[in-house]
Scaffold this active site. Structure first.
Site, PDB file in Angstrom:
ATOM      1  N   LEU A 120     104.304  64.534  47.695  1.00  0.00           N
ATOM      2  CA  LEU A 120     103.029  64.025  47.323  1.00  0.00           C
ATOM      3  C   LEU A 120     103.249  62.765  48.431  1.00  0.00           C
ATOM      4  O   LEU A 120     103.379  61.623  47.928  1.00  0.00           O
ATOM      5  CB  LEU A 120     103.225  63.424  45.907  1.00  0.00           C
ATOM      6  CG  LEU A 120     102.811  64.687  45.076  1.00  0.00           C
ATOM      7  CD1 LEU A 120     102.667  63.665  43.459  1.00  0.00           C
ATOM      8  CD2 LEU A 120     101.604  65.368  45.264  1.00  0.00           C
ATOM      9  N   HIS A 121     103.092  62.883  49.622  1.00  0.00           N
ATOM     10  CA  HIS A 121     103.022  61.965  50.421  1.00  0.00           C
ATOM     11  C   HIS A 121     102.258  60.600  50.499  1.00  0.00           C
ATOM     12  O   HIS A 121     102.823  59.479  50.235  1.00  0.00           O
ATOM     13  CB  HIS A 121     102.708  62.434  52.004  1.00  0.00           C
ATOM     14  CG  HIS A 121     103.300  63.903  52.273  1.00  0.00           C
ATOM     15  ND1 HIS A 121     104.660  63.767  52.778  1.00  0.00           N
ATOM     16  CD2 HIS A 121     102.878  65.236  52.667  1.00  0.00           C
ATOM     17  CE1 HIS A 121     105.069  65.039  53.150  1.00  0.00           C
ATOM     18  NE2 HIS A 121     103.997  65.939  52.894  1.00  0.00           N
TER      19      HIS A 121
END
Ligand code: BDR
Ligand code: CA
Length: 316
Positions: free
Chosen positions: A233-234
């Site tokens: 989940l950048h």
């Protein structure tokens, strides 16, 4: 802590969409600016508008740059699909972009209490700096998802957002603003998996349903690319660096962007040599610290914040 005010500059993108949802839960989002990145600009703008519809938020969306400062646009269809939000059911709405002048909006909105959270290629920010070199210093700060202190994802060493517009990234990392860099070394610590998608699917929340579809699609694509059914989940990490800074540890270091290398174009070169807090003689001039580089995130707490923002009740 009062809710921070921020603009999100983005290229939705599955994880950009989750970042927008977390930001609307924990910050006053004064605007969204879009950029070509994961998909062409028309698609990233349409996706940003659709997420505002999903959120029932009246946040203005301003269209930005259709291509990088130099060369042709790079996209990430292998990860996000041609539309940028592959696998996600489209939501009908009649929303339109507030303007096609993201750069003007970024310049006009700047004040010392405003954060810019940049989670796509940094083209819009670089164009703002071209028009006003003091722009970054007129902000509270800029939180960037981009770069890496170790390995890349597009090339061995370059991360997508810095790879897609290295000249822009170089300008932003050198602009004198208070910068936080959430690179791949950090963002890979916050991961979705099938168990999370299943939990979201069971929840009675349109946001959770959207996220479940998004993660299912991402997991399929990433499994095809890496063999692992998980996705980092950048982009939410760059939001959390502003809304929940206590969850993220940073070190103040020099960050430069490689523009020339045949193997290394778009790489963030981070000065990780040990040094005293005030820098010492070796950390002046070109090696003077330019960014707070993020190294660790409390992934359990961060995921709890994300899941709550998606409308899922805590199972504690
Ligand atoms: C970054 O590139 C995009 O694909 C993601 O949305 C994220 O901003 C990760 O390298
Ligand atoms: Ca992104």
């Amino acid at each position: 802590m009062p809710r921070p005010r921020l603009i999100i500059d983005c290229d939705p993108g599955h994880d950009d969409a989750i970042a927008l949802i977390v930001a609307h839960r924990h910050a006053e989002v004064v605007g969204i600016t879009t950029v070509s990145g994961n998909a062409p600009l028309d698609a990233t703008t349409a996706n940003a508008l659709m997420v505002t519809a999903l959120l029932d938020a009246d946040t203005p969306v301003h269209r930005g740059a259709p291509k990088p400062l130099v060369g042709e646009p790079a996209h990430a269809a292998a990860v996000h699909g041609e539309s940028g939000l592959g696998g996600v059911a489209r939501i009908a709405h009649a929303r339109r972009a507030a303007s096609d002048d993201a750069v003007g909006f970024l310049l006009d909105a700047a004040d010392e209490a405003l954060w810019v959270v940049a989670v796509g290629p940094l083209t819009n920010l670089a164009l703002a700096l071209e028009r006003d070199p003091s722009w970054g210093r007129r902000l509270a700060g800029i939180s960037i998802m981009g770069g890496s202190t170790d390995i890349g994802n597009v090339t061995r060493v370059a991360e997508f957002n810095t790879f897609a517009d290295p000249e822009a990234a170089a300008r932003v990392f050198d602009c004198g603003a208070l910068l936080t860099m959430c690179g791949l070394n950090l963002t890979r610590q916050l991961r979705s998996n099938d168990a999370l998608a299943k939990r979201l699917r069971r929840a009675d929340s349109p946001l959770a349903q959207f996220a479940a579809q998004s993660f299912d699609d991402l997991h399929d694509r990433i499994e095809g690319l890496t063999g692992v059914r998980e996705a980092a989940l950048h982009d939410p990490c760059a939001v959390l660096a502003v809304t929940h800074p206590e969850l993220i540890e940073t070190r103040r270091q020099a960050v430069s962007v490689e523009l020339e290398g045949t193997l290394t174009r778009g790489m963030t070169v981070v000065d990780q040599r040990p040094h005293t807090p005030d820098g010492g003689a070796a950390r002046r001039g070109a090696d003077a610290p330019t960014a707070n580089v993020a190294y660790t995130i409390d992934a359990d707490e961060a995921m709890a914040v994300v899941v709550e923002a998606l409308g899922v009740e805590s199972d504690a």
